[in-house]
Motif scaffolding. Structure first.
Motif, PDB file in Angstrom:
ATOM      1  N   GLY A  12      -4.311   9.818  -5.476  1.00 56.30           N
ATOM      2  CA  GLY A  12      -4.340   9.449  -6.897  1.00 56.30           C
ATOM      3  C   GLY A  12      -5.083   8.136  -7.120  1.00 56.30           C
ATOM      4  O   GLY A  12      -5.845   7.986  -8.078  1.00 56.30           O
ATOM      5  N   VAL A  13      -4.905   7.204  -6.219  1.00 57.43           N
ATOM      6  CA  VAL A  13      -5.615   5.919  -6.311  1.00 57.43           C
ATOM      7  C   VAL A  13      -7.119   6.160  -6.150  1.00 57.43           C
ATOM      8  O   VAL A  13      -7.943   5.584  -6.880  1.00 57.43           O
ATOM      9  N   ALA A  14      -7.480   7.044  -5.224  1.00 58.14           N
ATOM     10  CA  ALA A  14      -8.912   7.352  -5.019  1.00 58.14           C
ATOM     11  C   ALA A  14      -9.512   7.940  -6.294  1.00 58.14           C
ATOM     12  O   ALA A  14     -10.651   7.617  -6.660  1.00 58.14           O
ATOM     13  N   VAL A  16      -8.684   7.271  -9.341  1.00 59.57           N
ATOM     14  CA  VAL A  16      -8.921   6.154 -10.268  1.00 59.57           C
ATOM     15  C   VAL A  16     -10.176   5.379  -9.846  1.00 59.57           C
ATOM     16  O   VAL A  16     -11.012   5.008 -10.678  1.00 59.57           O
ATOM     17  N   ARG A  17     -10.336   5.164  -8.559  1.00 63.39           N
ATOM     18  CA  ARG A  17     -11.522   4.410  -8.091  1.00 63.39           C
ATOM     19  C   ARG A  17     -12.801   5.209  -8.328  1.00 63.39           C
ATOM     20  O   ARG A  17     -13.859   4.640  -8.598  1.00 63.39           O
ATOM     21  N   ALA A  18     -12.707   6.534  -8.211  1.00 61.01           N
ATOM     22  CA  ALA A  18     -13.889   7.361  -8.473  1.00 61.01           C
ATOM     23  C   ALA A  18     -14.284   7.256  -9.939  1.00 61.01           C
ATOM     24  O   ALA A  18     -15.470   7.125 -10.265  1.00 61.01           O
ATOM     25  N   VAL A 112      -3.677   0.911   8.918  1.00 60.30           N
ATOM     26  CA  VAL A 112      -2.350   1.352   9.337  1.00 60.30           C
ATOM     27  C   VAL A 112      -1.771   2.260   8.252  1.00 60.30           C
ATOM     28  O   VAL A 112      -1.682   1.869   7.080  1.00 60.30           O
ATOM     29  N   ASP A 113      -1.406   3.442   8.639  1.00 59.46           N
ATOM     30  CA  ASP A 113      -0.717   4.353   7.716  1.00 59.46           C
ATOM     31  C   ASP A 113      -0.089   5.440   8.583  1.00 59.46           C
ATOM     32  O   ASP A 113      -0.247   5.423   9.815  1.00 59.46           O
ATOM     33  N   THR A 114       0.608   6.373   7.974  1.00 56.97           N
ATOM     34  CA  THR A 114       1.196   7.447   8.767  1.00 56.97           C
ATOM     35  C   THR A 114       0.093   8.449   9.149  1.00 56.97           C
ATOM     36  O   THR A 114      -1.022   8.401   8.615  1.00 56.97           O
ATOM     37  N   ALA A 140      -1.875   5.048  13.526  1.00 62.66           N
ATOM     38  CA  ALA A 140      -0.953   5.971  12.874  1.00 62.66           C
ATOM     39  C   ALA A 140       0.476   5.593  13.235  1.00 62.66           C
ATOM     40  O   ALA A 140       0.918   5.806  14.364  1.00 62.66           O
ATOM     41  N   VAL A 141       1.172   5.018  12.293  1.00 62.95           N
ATOM     42  CA  VAL A 141       2.560   4.609  12.549  1.00 62.95           C
ATOM     43  C   VAL A 141       3.267   4.440  11.214  1.00 62.95           C
ATOM     44  O   VAL A 141       2.634   4.141  10.196  1.00 62.95           O
ATOM     45  N   ASP A 142       4.562   4.651  11.224  1.00 64.05           N
ATOM     46  CA  ASP A 142       5.352   4.412  10.020  1.00 64.05           C
ATOM     47  C   ASP A 142       5.704   2.927   9.980  1.00 64.05           C
ATOM     48  O   ASP A 142       6.168   2.376  10.980  1.00 64.05           O
ATOM     49  N   LEU A 143       5.475   2.311   8.844  1.00 64.60           N
ATOM     50  CA  LEU A 143       5.698   0.857   8.736  1.00 64.60           C
ATOM     51  C   LEU A 143       7.176   0.484   8.800  1.00 64.60           C
ATOM     52  O   LEU A 143       7.502  -0.701   8.809  1.00 64.60           O
ATOM     53  N   ARG A 144       8.052   1.473   8.846  1.00 72.55           N
ATOM     54  CA  ARG A 144       9.469   1.160   9.049  1.00 72.55           C
ATOM     55  C   ARG A 144       9.797   1.171  10.538  1.00 72.55           C
ATOM     56  O   ARG A 144      10.910   0.868  10.943  1.00 72.55           O
ATOM     57  N   TYR A 172       6.862   0.775  -2.704  1.00 65.98           N
ATOM     58  CA  TYR A 172       7.468   1.981  -2.115  1.00 65.98           C
ATOM     59  C   TYR A 172       8.525   1.661  -1.065  1.00 65.98           C
ATOM     60  O   TYR A 172       9.147   2.582  -0.527  1.00 65.98           O
ATOM     61  N   LEU A 173       8.647   0.377  -0.712  1.00 67.53           N
ATOM     62  CA  LEU A 173       9.579   0.016   0.362  1.00 67.53           C
ATOM     63  C   LEU A 173      10.802  -0.678  -0.223  1.00 67.53           C
ATOM     64  O   LEU A 173      10.667  -1.565  -1.073  1.00 67.53           O
ATOM     65  N   PRO A 174      11.990  -0.317   0.248  1.00 66.46           N
ATOM     66  CA  PRO A 174      13.183  -1.026  -0.216  1.00 66.46           C
ATOM     67  C   PRO A 174      13.132  -2.496   0.207  1.00 66.46           C
ATOM     68  O   PRO A 174      12.396  -2.862   1.133  1.00 66.46           O
TER      69      PRO A 174
HETATM   70  C1  LIG Z   1      -0.396   3.978  -3.425  1.00 61.84           C
HETATM   71  S1  LIG Z   1      -1.002   4.271  -1.811  1.00 61.84           S
HETATM   72  C2  LIG Z   1      -2.110   2.874  -1.641  1.00 61.84           C
HETATM   73  C3  LIG Z   1      -3.136   3.092  -0.583  1.00 61.84           C
HETATM   74  C4  LIG Z   1      -4.130   1.954  -0.372  1.00 61.84           C
HETATM   75  N1  LIG Z   1      -3.494   0.716   0.009  1.00 61.84           N
HETATM   76  C5  LIG Z   1      -4.961   1.751  -1.606  1.00 61.84           C
HETATM   77  O1  LIG Z   1      -4.651   0.874  -2.406  1.00 61.84           O
HETATM   78  O2  LIG Z   1      -5.930   2.508  -1.758  1.00 61.84           O
HETATM   79  C6  LIG Z   1       0.384   3.840  -0.747  1.00 61.84           C
HETATM   80  C7  LIG Z   1       0.074   4.074   0.730  1.00 61.84           C
HETATM   81  O3  LIG Z   1       1.131   3.485   1.492  1.00 61.84           O
HETATM   82  C8  LIG Z   1       1.451   4.336   2.555  1.00 61.84           C
HETATM   83  N2  LIG Z   1       2.838   4.132   2.962  1.00 61.84           N
HETATM   84  C9  LIG Z   1       3.938   4.127   2.164  1.00 61.84           C
HETATM   85  N3  LIG Z   1       5.050   3.952   2.913  1.00 61.84           N
HETATM   86  C10 LIG Z   1       4.625   3.853   4.200  1.00 61.84           C
HETATM   87  C11 LIG Z   1       5.276   3.687   5.444  1.00 61.84           C
HETATM   88  N4  LIG Z   1       6.615   3.589   5.513  1.00 61.84           N
HETATM   89  N5  LIG Z   1       4.541   3.630   6.577  1.00 61.84           N
HETATM   90  C12 LIG Z   1       3.197   3.717   6.521  1.00 61.84           C
HETATM   91  N6  LIG Z   1       2.504   3.894   5.376  1.00 61.84           N
HETATM   92  C13 LIG Z   1       3.216   3.962   4.242  1.00 61.84           C
HETATM   93  C14 LIG Z   1       1.244   5.739   1.993  1.00 61.84           C
HETATM   94  O4  LIG Z   1       1.076   6.696   3.027  1.00 61.84           O
HETATM   95  C15 LIG Z   1       0.014   5.543   1.125  1.00 61.84           C
HETATM   96  O5  LIG Z   1      -1.167   5.804   1.826  1.00 61.84           O
END
Ligand SMILES: C[S@@+](CC[C@H](N)C(=O)[O-])C[C@H]1O[C@@H](n2cnc3c(N)ncnc32)[C@H](O)[C@@H]1O
Length: 275
Positions: A12-14, A16-18, A112-114, A140-144, A172-174
């Motif tokens: 969705g962000v992409a 908007v940028r497009a 860094v993202d999943t 590729a890793v979960d930031l938690r 998106y993170l608590p």
């Molecule tokens: C709204 S998008 C923003 C993406 C990018 N930073 C940008 O502005 O174009 C949120 C991104 O955060 C990543 N994300 C959210 N929670 C995450 C987590 N726990 N671990 C890794 N990535 C996470 C999502 O996969 C997603 O790609």
């Protein structure tokens, strides 16, 4: 693979940028954004929603994405100019700065993202024959989870300064996950490191979040900025400046016409330097 869950927001962000990239007076040009949006079924962009409230919400979110993108583009250029050669994009999503920014020689950029969004992105990049303008490394890793371990294994050097970007991520993170993330970033930040953050404005979760708009991307929003973001970041070892959307929009020649609806204190667009 089709976008789902939280990473669908990156597509969705992409989109908007497009859209922004097609404007004559675009605040940035992101030539890959359209391909990401199209691969995720969001291009051509759908017409604005009929419902007035939904239309306004979409406009507001899109506007904030455009302004924050430009803000962080500038912040990264400043960091490069100051000699920082390590870049870490946390929650990188469809960020294409590795491909569209003019990086100095020797820049290493970690995304860094999943795994799911990084795989989706890799497929699009292959199709587009995109060539990075720096050394680009995906993690590729979960930031938690133990992302510092994964980043170290990918070659990040904490003895050198890093510029960190968390764009559209912290919302998106608590709260406890945000605190842990900040502590971990701090531990990996040599003096001279920098950071660009976007924080959810006060009240957005209530106005746009799960209860207000069930099923929307905003329904995944959980955290807002603290009362005093600059003080909060000082406590984490950063000299920070907070900017409001209004202030930056005016500086970029896209002033917000309507007067503020509520008092705007500290802004949620943050630039910070490691003390
Ligand atoms: C709204 S998008 C923003 C993406 C990018 N930073 C940008 O502005 O174009 C949120 C991104 O955060 C990543 N994300 C959210 N929670 C995450 C987590 N726990 N671990 C890794 N990535 C996470 C999502 O996969 C997603 O790609």
């Amino acid at each position: 693979m089709q976008p789902s869950g939280v990473w669908a927001t990156a597509v969705g962000v992409a989109r908007v940028r497009a859209l922004e990239s097609e404007r004559e007076n675009a605040l940035f040009r992101d030539p890959l954004a359209k391909a990401f949006a199209a691969a995720g079924g969001l291009w051509p962009a759908s017409p604005p929603p009929e419902d007035e409230a939904a239309r306004r919400r979409r406009l507001a979110v899109s506007f904030s994405i455009v302004i924050r993108t430009r803000f962080l583009d500038d912040l990264l250029l400043e960091a490069s100019a100051a000699g920082v050669r390590q870049v870490v994009l946390l929650g990188a999503g469809m960020d294409s700065r590795a491909f569209r920014t003019d990086w100095p020689e020797g820049t290493r950029l970690f995304e860094v993202d999943t795994a799911a969004p990084l795989d989706f992105k890799a497929a699009v990049l292959r199709r587009e024959r995109a060539v990075a303008r720096c050394e680009r490394i995906t993690v590729a890793v979960d930031l938690r989870e133990d992302w510092p371990g994964a980043l170290a294994a990918a070659g990040h050097d904490p003895a050198l300064p890093t510029v960190w970007i968390a764009e559209g991520l912290l919302i998106y993170l608590p709260e406890d996950a945000v605190e842990l993330l900040l502590a971990r970033i701090g531990a990996l930040s040599a003096v001279g490191s920098r950071m660009g953050l976007t924080l959810g404005s006060r009240g957005v979760v209530e106005r746009f979040g799960a209860d207000a708009v069930p099923g929307s991307a905003a329904s995944l929003w959980v955290s807002e900025m603290p009362d005093d973001p600059v003080g909060w970041l000082a406590g984490h070892g950063w000299d920070a400046d907070g900017h409001t959307l209004r202030e930056l929009a005016a500086a970029y020649g896209r002033p917000i016409g309507t007067p503020p609806q509520r008092e705007e204190r500290s802004g949620g667009l943050i630039g910070a330097v490691r003390r």
